[in-house]
Motif scaffolding. Structure first.
Motif, PDB file in Angstrom:
ATOM      1  N   ALA A  76       6.518  31.330 -26.075  1.00  0.00           N
ATOM      2  CA  ALA A  76       7.003  32.142 -27.194  1.00  0.00           C
ATOM      3  C   ALA A  76       7.896  33.273 -26.701  1.00  0.00           C
ATOM      4  CB  ALA A  76       5.815  32.694 -27.978  1.00  0.00           C
ATOM      5  N   VAL A  77       7.490  33.922 -25.616  1.00  0.00           N
ATOM      6  CA  VAL A  77       8.292  35.024 -25.075  1.00  0.00           C
ATOM      7  C   VAL A  77       9.624  34.512 -24.536  1.00  0.00           C
ATOM      8  CG1 VAL A  77       8.384  36.759 -23.250  1.00  0.00           C
ATOM      9  CG2 VAL A  77       6.299  36.467 -24.577  1.00  0.00           C
ATOM     10  N   CYS A  78       9.584  33.423 -23.770  1.00  0.00           N
ATOM     11  CA  CYS A  78      10.817  32.888 -23.179  1.00  0.00           C
ATOM     12  C   CYS A  78      11.764  32.364 -24.254  1.00  0.00           C
ATOM     13  CB  CYS A  78      10.475  31.779 -22.186  1.00  0.00           C
ATOM     14  SG  CYS A  78       9.549  32.334 -20.736  1.00  0.00           S
ATOM     15  N   VAL A  82      15.582  33.580 -25.055  1.00  0.00           N
ATOM     16  CA  VAL A  82      16.713  32.647 -25.078  1.00  0.00           C
ATOM     17  C   VAL A  82      17.427  32.694 -26.424  1.00  0.00           C
ATOM     18  CG1 VAL A  82      17.324  30.195 -25.021  1.00  0.00           C
ATOM     19  CG2 VAL A  82      15.761  31.127 -23.314  1.00  0.00           C
ATOM     20  N   ALA A  83      16.649  32.750 -27.511  1.00  0.00           N
ATOM     21  CA  ALA A  83      17.263  32.820 -28.839  1.00  0.00           C
ATOM     22  C   ALA A  83      18.051  34.110 -29.014  1.00  0.00           C
ATOM     23  CB  ALA A  83      16.186  32.708 -29.915  1.00  0.00           C
ATOM     24  N   ALA A  84      17.531  35.207 -28.480  1.00  0.00           N
ATOM     25  CA  ALA A  84      18.258  36.474 -28.572  1.00  0.00           C
ATOM     26  C   ALA A  84      19.563  36.403 -27.791  1.00  0.00           C
ATOM     27  CB  ALA A  84      17.386  37.614 -28.053  1.00  0.00           C
ATOM     28  N   GLY A  85      19.527  35.767 -26.621  1.00  0.00           N
ATOM     29  CA  GLY A  85      20.749  35.605 -25.849  1.00  0.00           C
ATOM     30  C   GLY A  85      21.755  34.706 -26.539  1.00  0.00           C
ATOM     31  N   SER A  86      21.262  33.673 -27.221  1.00  0.00           N
ATOM     32  CA  SER A  86      22.171  32.774 -27.940  1.00  0.00           C
ATOM     33  C   SER A  86      22.821  33.473 -29.116  1.00  0.00           C
ATOM     34  CB  SER A  86      21.404  31.542 -28.428  1.00  0.00           C
ATOM     35  OG  SER A  86      20.877  30.823 -27.335  1.00  0.00           O
ATOM     36  N   ARG A  87      22.060  34.314 -29.806  1.00  0.00           N
ATOM     37  CA  ARG A  87      22.648  35.043 -30.932  1.00  0.00           C
ATOM     38  C   ARG A  87      23.670  36.068 -30.463  1.00  0.00           C
ATOM     39  NH1 ARG A  87      17.260  34.940 -32.924  1.00  0.00           N
ATOM     40  NH2 ARG A  87      16.896  37.008 -32.041  1.00  0.00           N
ATOM     41  N   LEU A 191       6.054   9.404 -22.931  1.00  0.00           N
ATOM     42  CA  LEU A 191       5.830  10.043 -24.225  1.00  0.00           C
ATOM     43  C   LEU A 191       5.743  11.556 -24.081  1.00  0.00           C
ATOM     44  CD1 LEU A 191       5.345   9.610 -27.228  1.00  0.00           C
ATOM     45  CD2 LEU A 191       2.914   9.280 -26.732  1.00  0.00           C
ATOM     46  N   ARG A 192       5.121  11.994 -22.997  1.00  0.00           N
ATOM     47  CA  ARG A 192       5.038  13.439 -22.742  1.00  0.00           C
ATOM     48  C   ARG A 192       6.424  14.042 -22.547  1.00  0.00           C
ATOM     49  NH1 ARG A 192       5.693  17.841 -21.581  1.00  0.00           N
ATOM     50  NH2 ARG A 192       4.326  19.376 -20.602  1.00  0.00           N
ATOM     51  N   LEU A 193       7.304  13.336 -21.861  1.00  0.00           N
ATOM     52  CA  LEU A 193       8.672  13.814 -21.692  1.00  0.00           C
ATOM     53  C   LEU A 193       9.416  13.840 -23.024  1.00  0.00           C
ATOM     54  CD1 LEU A 193       9.705  12.005 -18.381  1.00  0.00           C
ATOM     55  CD2 LEU A 193       9.240  14.443 -18.691  1.00  0.00           C
ATOM     56  N   ALA A 194       9.171  12.826 -23.854  1.00  0.00           N
ATOM     57  CA  ALA A 194       9.844  12.783 -25.151  1.00  0.00           C
ATOM     58  C   ALA A 194       9.431  13.941 -26.047  1.00  0.00           C
ATOM     59  CB  ALA A 194       9.546  11.454 -25.845  1.00  0.00           C
ATOM     60  N   LEU A 195       8.225  14.444 -25.855  1.00  0.00           N
ATOM     61  CA  LEU A 195       7.737  15.572 -26.652  1.00  0.00           C
ATOM     62  C   LEU A 195       7.790  16.884 -25.874  1.00  0.00           C
ATOM     63  CD1 LEU A 195       4.614  13.847 -28.257  1.00  0.00           C
ATOM     64  CD2 LEU A 195       6.923  14.040 -29.190  1.00  0.00           C
ATOM     65  N   GLY A 196       8.536  16.900 -24.782  1.00  0.00           N
ATOM     66  CA  GLY A 196       8.555  18.075 -23.920  1.00  0.00           C
ATOM     67  C   GLY A 196       9.230  19.287 -24.523  1.00  0.00           C
ATOM     68  N   LEU A 197      10.112  19.089 -25.503  1.00  0.00           N
ATOM     69  CA  LEU A 197      10.810  20.212 -26.128  1.00  0.00           C
ATOM     70  C   LEU A 197      10.080  20.752 -27.347  1.00  0.00           C
ATOM     71  CD1 LEU A 197      14.487  18.893 -25.970  1.00  0.00           C
ATOM     72  CD2 LEU A 197      13.333  20.436 -24.385  1.00  0.00           C
ATOM     73  N   ALA A 198       8.948  20.154 -27.694  1.00  0.00           N
ATOM     74  CA  ALA A 198       8.239  20.570 -28.903  1.00  0.00           C
ATOM     75  C   ALA A 198       7.743  22.017 -28.837  1.00  0.00           C
ATOM     76  CB  ALA A 198       7.075  19.613 -29.174  1.00  0.00           C
ATOM     77  N   PRO A 199       7.171  22.495 -27.715  1.00  0.00           N
ATOM     78  CA  PRO A 199       6.758  23.907 -27.702  1.00  0.00           C
ATOM     79  C   PRO A 199       7.917  24.873 -27.915  1.00  0.00           C
ATOM     80  CG  PRO A 199       5.683  22.710 -25.930  1.00  0.00           C
ATOM     81  CD  PRO A 199       6.705  21.789 -26.498  1.00  0.00           C
ATOM     82  N   ALA A 200       9.067  24.578 -27.315  1.00  0.00           N
ATOM     83  CA  ALA A 200      10.227  25.448 -27.526  1.00  0.00           C
ATOM     84  C   ALA A 200      10.684  25.409 -28.975  1.00  0.00           C
ATOM     85  CB  ALA A 200      11.361  25.025 -26.596  1.00  0.00           C
ATOM     86  N   VAL A 294       9.664  29.761 -15.190  1.00  0.00           N
ATOM     87  CA  VAL A 294      10.915  29.010 -15.017  1.00  0.00           C
ATOM     88  C   VAL A 294      10.946  27.803 -15.947  1.00  0.00           C
ATOM     89  CG1 VAL A 294      12.307  27.713 -13.365  1.00  0.00           C
ATOM     90  CG2 VAL A 294      11.120  29.788 -12.633  1.00  0.00           C
ATOM     91  N   SER A 295       9.819  27.098 -16.026  1.00  0.00           N
ATOM     92  CA  SER A 295       9.758  25.903 -16.858  1.00  0.00           C
ATOM     93  C   SER A 295       9.926  26.239 -18.336  1.00  0.00           C
ATOM     94  CB  SER A 295       8.418  25.197 -16.625  1.00  0.00           C
ATOM     95  OG  SER A 295       8.263  24.110 -17.498  1.00  0.00           O
ATOM     96  N   CYS A 296       9.219  27.255 -18.808  1.00  0.00           N
ATOM     97  CA  CYS A 296       9.320  27.620 -20.227  1.00  0.00           C
ATOM     98  C   CYS A 296      10.734  28.068 -20.582  1.00  0.00           C
ATOM     99  CB  CYS A 296       8.311  28.723 -20.546  1.00  0.00           C
ATOM    100  SG  CYS A 296       6.586  28.190 -20.485  1.00  0.00           S
ATOM    101  N   THR A 297      11.342  28.851 -19.710  1.00  0.00           N
ATOM    102  CA  THR A 297      12.709  29.303 -19.975  1.00  0.00           C
ATOM    103  C   THR A 297      13.694  28.138 -19.945  1.00  0.00           C
ATOM    104  OG1 THR A 297      12.180  31.441 -18.970  1.00  0.00           O
ATOM    105  CG2 THR A 297      14.501  30.896 -19.232  1.00  0.00           C
TER     106      THR A 297
END
Length: 315
Positions: A76-78, A82-87, A191-200, A294-297
């Motif tokens: 959530a923090v990362c 990232v969203a703040a940097g994108s905006r 399947l885990r890789l396919a759902l890897g972006l779900a937390p972000a 690093v992974s979360c970011t």
């Protein structure tokens, strides 16, 4: 914030390990008493690891819960950073979070007492869908390999006598059943890789199911699959290498911890297992502290780029 989260999670992990070790103390005491008895009757003593394995198995959900909670908070923090940097960037796309249109939903700068409560409520609201994603993803991904292993072990395990064997050893069906856990594990990893972006995605404001669907839709494309794989493989290699390196460097802790604990408690078995665990715990904590941020970011950045690319029609 990230350093504080990592530090608090590591401290919680150490406290949980110490608590589980303390709860297992009666097992160590019984092992010590049995050893003394067998020495008294001059018989060799081969201690049974079954009780310790049961304690570890019962403690595993607690460690998984701690890991999931810490990872969700870190994600959530990362993702927010990232969203703040994108905006802030000119080409950044708007995030999934909507700005509250109701003035009552916005913090009142003239009320200082209102800000901590609102910040805490916002943090909990952001954390809840990410935690739900971790739980749902685990329920989707891991039951298949666990079930395959249980079935294969019941049909081909070494505990079966000759008259209990349902499948003939050496037959193609026996080989197929014996290889099914590996195939199921491979499918679970994909399947885990396919759902890897779900937390972000969940940290970006989507609900748990919508986040899982978002991750699936982004990763199933050729570009998304290649990028996720190119990100996951180095992170996995970094984690494995870092754990191995730190464990090797921390091996001198084994005799130190074993000697101190045995001298303090007089329990050889507790000191022995504590000495074995000490370098492993250090390796896992250091690897988690280095790799998880690093992974979360990285996954938050990848999710943002794939989402922006699809929104602009480039994916």
């Amino acid at each position: 914030m990230t350093a504080r989260l990592v530090g608090l999670s590591g401290l919680a992990g150490l406290l949980l390990t110490a608590a589980v070790f303390a709860l297992a103390w009666p097992v160590f005491t019984r092992m010590r008493n049995q050893r003394i008895w067998y020495q008294h009757v001059e018989d060799p003593y081969l201690h049974d690891h079954t009780d310790l394995a049961l304690v570890a198995l019962c403690a595993l959900p607690l460690f998984l819960l701690l890991l999931g909670t810490g990872s969700a908070a870190l994600q959530a923090v990362c993702s927010r950073a990232v969203a703040a940097g994108s905006r802030a960037s000119p080409e950044g796309e708007p995030s999934d979070r909507s700005v509250p249109s109701d003035p009552s939903d916005r913090p009142d700068p003239s009320d200082p007492s209102d800000r901590p409560d609102r910040s805490r409520a916002v943090a909990v609201a952001r954390l809840r869908p990410v935690l739900a994603v971790y739980a749902l993803r685990a329920l989707i991904v891991w039951p298949l390999p666990v079930l395959a292993e249980a079935v294969a072990n019941s049909l081909t395990g070494p505990q079966l006598d000759t008259d209990q064997q349902f499948l003939e050893r050496g037959s193609w069906l026996y080989a197929l059943v014996a290889a099914s856990p590996a195939a199921a594990l491979f499918a679970a990893v994909l399947l885990r890789l396919a759902l890897g972006l779900a937390p972000a995605a969940a940290a970006g404001g989507l609900g748990p199911l919508a986040a899982l669907r978002r991750s699936w839709s982004l990763v199933r494309t050729r570009t998304g699959a290649v990028r996720v794989l190119a990100l996951a493989l180095p992170l996995a290699a970094l984690t494995a290498g870092l754990v191995r390196l730190v464990v090797q460097l921390a091996l001198p802790l084994r005799p130190l911890v074993r000697g101190l604990l045995e001298e303090a408690t007089g329990n050889f078995f507790a000191a022995y297992y504590a000495g074995i665990l000490a370098p492993v715990v250090v390796g896992l904590l250091v690897a988690a502290a280095v790799v998880l941020p690093v992974s979360c970011t990285a996954f938050a950045v990848l999710h943002e780029r794939l989402r922006s690319s699809r929104a602009s029609g480039g994916g």
